[in-house]
Design an enzyme around this catalytic site. Structure first.
Site, PDB file in Angstrom:
ATOM      1  N   SER A  59      40.630  40.530  36.057  1.00  0.00           N
ATOM      2  CA  SER A  59      40.095  41.597  35.351  1.00  0.00           C
ATOM      3  C   SER A  59      41.013  42.649  34.680  1.00  0.00           C
ATOM      4  O   SER A  59      40.362  43.581  33.977  1.00  0.00           O
ATOM      5  CB  SER A  59      38.860  42.519  36.139  1.00  0.00           C
ATOM      6  OG  SER A  59      37.788  41.503  36.284  1.00  0.00           O
ATOM      7  N   LYS A  62      40.712  43.509  31.053  1.00  0.00           N
ATOM      8  CA  LYS A  62      39.558  44.618  30.474  1.00  0.00           C
ATOM      9  C   LYS A  62      40.400  45.922  29.961  1.00  0.00           C
ATOM     10  O   LYS A  62      39.794  46.548  29.319  1.00  0.00           O
ATOM     11  CB  LYS A  62      38.588  44.874  31.629  1.00  0.00           C
ATOM     12  CG  LYS A  62      37.477  43.895  31.863  1.00  0.00           C
ATOM     13  CD  LYS A  62      36.588  44.294  33.069  1.00  0.00           C
ATOM     14  CE  LYS A  62      35.685  43.075  33.161  1.00  0.00           C
ATOM     15  NZ  LYS A  62      36.216  42.243  34.276  1.00  0.00           N
ATOM     16  N   SER A 119      33.960  46.955  37.088  1.00  0.00           N
ATOM     17  CA  SER A 119      34.574  45.790  36.543  1.00  0.00           C
ATOM     18  C   SER A 119      33.431  44.757  35.982  1.00  0.00           C
ATOM     19  O   SER A 119      33.733  43.711  36.362  1.00  0.00           O
ATOM     20  CB  SER A 119      35.615  45.095  37.361  1.00  0.00           C
ATOM     21  OG  SER A 119      36.415  44.324  36.769  1.00  0.00           O
TER      22      SER A 119
END
Length: 412
Positions: A59, A62, A119
């Site tokens: 993640s 991101k 997240s």
């Protein structure tokens, strides 16, 4: 002309590791196979270990998703108040999510909170579709932006970071995109500072409250932490793009493939502690007044000049040499002169080595003397001839040289 520059010591040595060349060379203790520490303001790499090995980044992906979101806000394509409708594709992401339902609507502001704090994969893909029409088109933008930033060891396949063939980055590239996000969009820290916050799901079945809880435990375990993004999958293990600020110094740490969450936090703390202990920042606001420069053939005899920017240099050598400034300016200028026009530079050296420059520019415009201007000046002098004559004998124009420097430096 030499100026005394302000020196910021990052950490008082009595509380942390004392500085030594040997200590700086040995580096911080970290367990993750790939780590990097960067000064956010200058982009200086302070420490790196296996920083270009390509690995899954989970993640931490991101960070790029958020960068494109904030850039879309800046260019007016979207706004924080826009309504985003969740698609079947976005709602079905799985993994880390906030359980958005197909057809549900949320504002861009809420979606950013879901991405940063929780997240959320579903929110990330919903935003990708909102900006580009499809996740695939958004991923193309992600890869194009990565190329612009010089991220040579990165390729994105999705907008959220789920494990996928060909989806990878490296510790260096994570720091590069983290720097681009945090330096140019500091409002991101308004979101990373959120530890827990409720959002409301708006669906056809009605409204319900959902609590966002931060995935970044570093915020509670390191007092100078400010963000940024965690990530973990079975392939990527535990990753982290971390930011910290102390005494106006901003550091970025990237950690990849740590064995567990505690290890990535421990590595981040070790990197930050080492960085704050072994860095010295020289800074100059450049607010002092510079001497005006004579102008030939202009409606004014001189032009005011100014620095175009402040100066900042991060030293990791522990050098006690003086930081010196030398001004390189012309003796005179020809008209016309335009405000903002670069006319010289301030050159900074440390121990005889040039470490940076700041442009010096005209602070005003000076037009070329025309016949009408000349006649007006003659008429004015005729009227004030006696006063002008008495003053002319005492007026001294300072002698300016192409390169001017003052005799004393600043000891670190």
């Amino acid at each position: 002309m030499k100026k005394i520059l302000s020196l910021l010591f990052i950490l008082i040595f009595s509380f942390l590791l004392p500085f030594s060349a040997a200590g700086a060379e040995s580096g911080p203790e970290t367990s993750a196979p790939s780590v990097l520490l960067m000064d956010a303001d200058t982009g200086t790499i302070l420490y790196a270990k296996d920083e270009i090995t390509e690995r899954p980044l989970a993640s931490v992906t991101k960070v790029m998703t958020l960068l494109l979101i904030f850039e879309s806000i800046d260019n007016g394509q979207i706004s924080l108040e826009d309504t985003v409708t969740v698609s079947e594709h976005a709602a079905g992401m799985g993994g880390s999510q906030v359980f958005l339902e197909p057809g549900e609507t949320q504002t861009v502001d809420t979606m950013i909170k879901c991405i940063v704090v929780a997240s959320a994969n579903d929110a990330s893909v919903a935003m990708a579709e909102h900006i580009s029409g499809s996740e695939e088109a958004f991923v193309e933008q992600m890869n194009a932006r990565a190329a612009e930033l010089g991220m040579e060891h990165t390729h994105f396949v999705n907008a959220c970071g789920l494990d996928a063939d060909g989806h990878y980055s490296c510790a260096l590239d994570i720091a590069l995109m983290s720097r681009e996000l945090t330096v140019n969009h500091p409002e991101i820290f308004d979101y990373t500072a959120i530890w827990m916050e409720d959002i409301t799901h708006h669906t056809a079945q009605g409204d319900s409250v959902f609590t966002l809880s931060s995935t970044n435990k570093l915020l509670k375990q390191y007092e100078y932490a400010t963000g940024l993004k965690t990530g973990s999958t079975s392939q990527a293990k535990f990753c982290l793009a971390a930011t910290a600020t102390k005494d106006d110094v901003n550091l970025i740490a990237s950690i990849m493939a740590a064995d567990d969450s505690a290890s990535r936090i421990s590595d981040a703390v070790s990197l930050f502690t080492w960085g704050f202990a072994n860095c010295t920042v020289f800074s100059d606001d450049n607010t002092n007044n510079l001497e005006e420069i004579p102008v030939t053939g202009g409606v004014s005899g001189t032009v005011a000049v100014r620095y175009s920017d402040s100066f900042r240099y991060l030293d990791t050598t522990g050098s006690a040499d003086s930081l010196e400034e030398t001004l390189s300016l012309p003796e005179t200028l020809e008209t016309p002169v335009t405000e903002g026009e670069v006319i010289g530079s301030a050159i900074y050296t440390l121990g005889g080595t040039e470490v940076g420059t700041v442009e010096i520019e005209a602070a005003e415009s000076v037009d070329e003397m025309k016949f009408k201007n000349a006649m007006e000046q003659v008429f004015h002098r005729l009227l004030l001839g006696s006063v002008l004559h008495s003053n002319a004998s005492t007026r001294t124009v300072p002698q300016l040289f192409p390169c001017r420097s003052s005799p004393t430096g600043f000891a670190a």
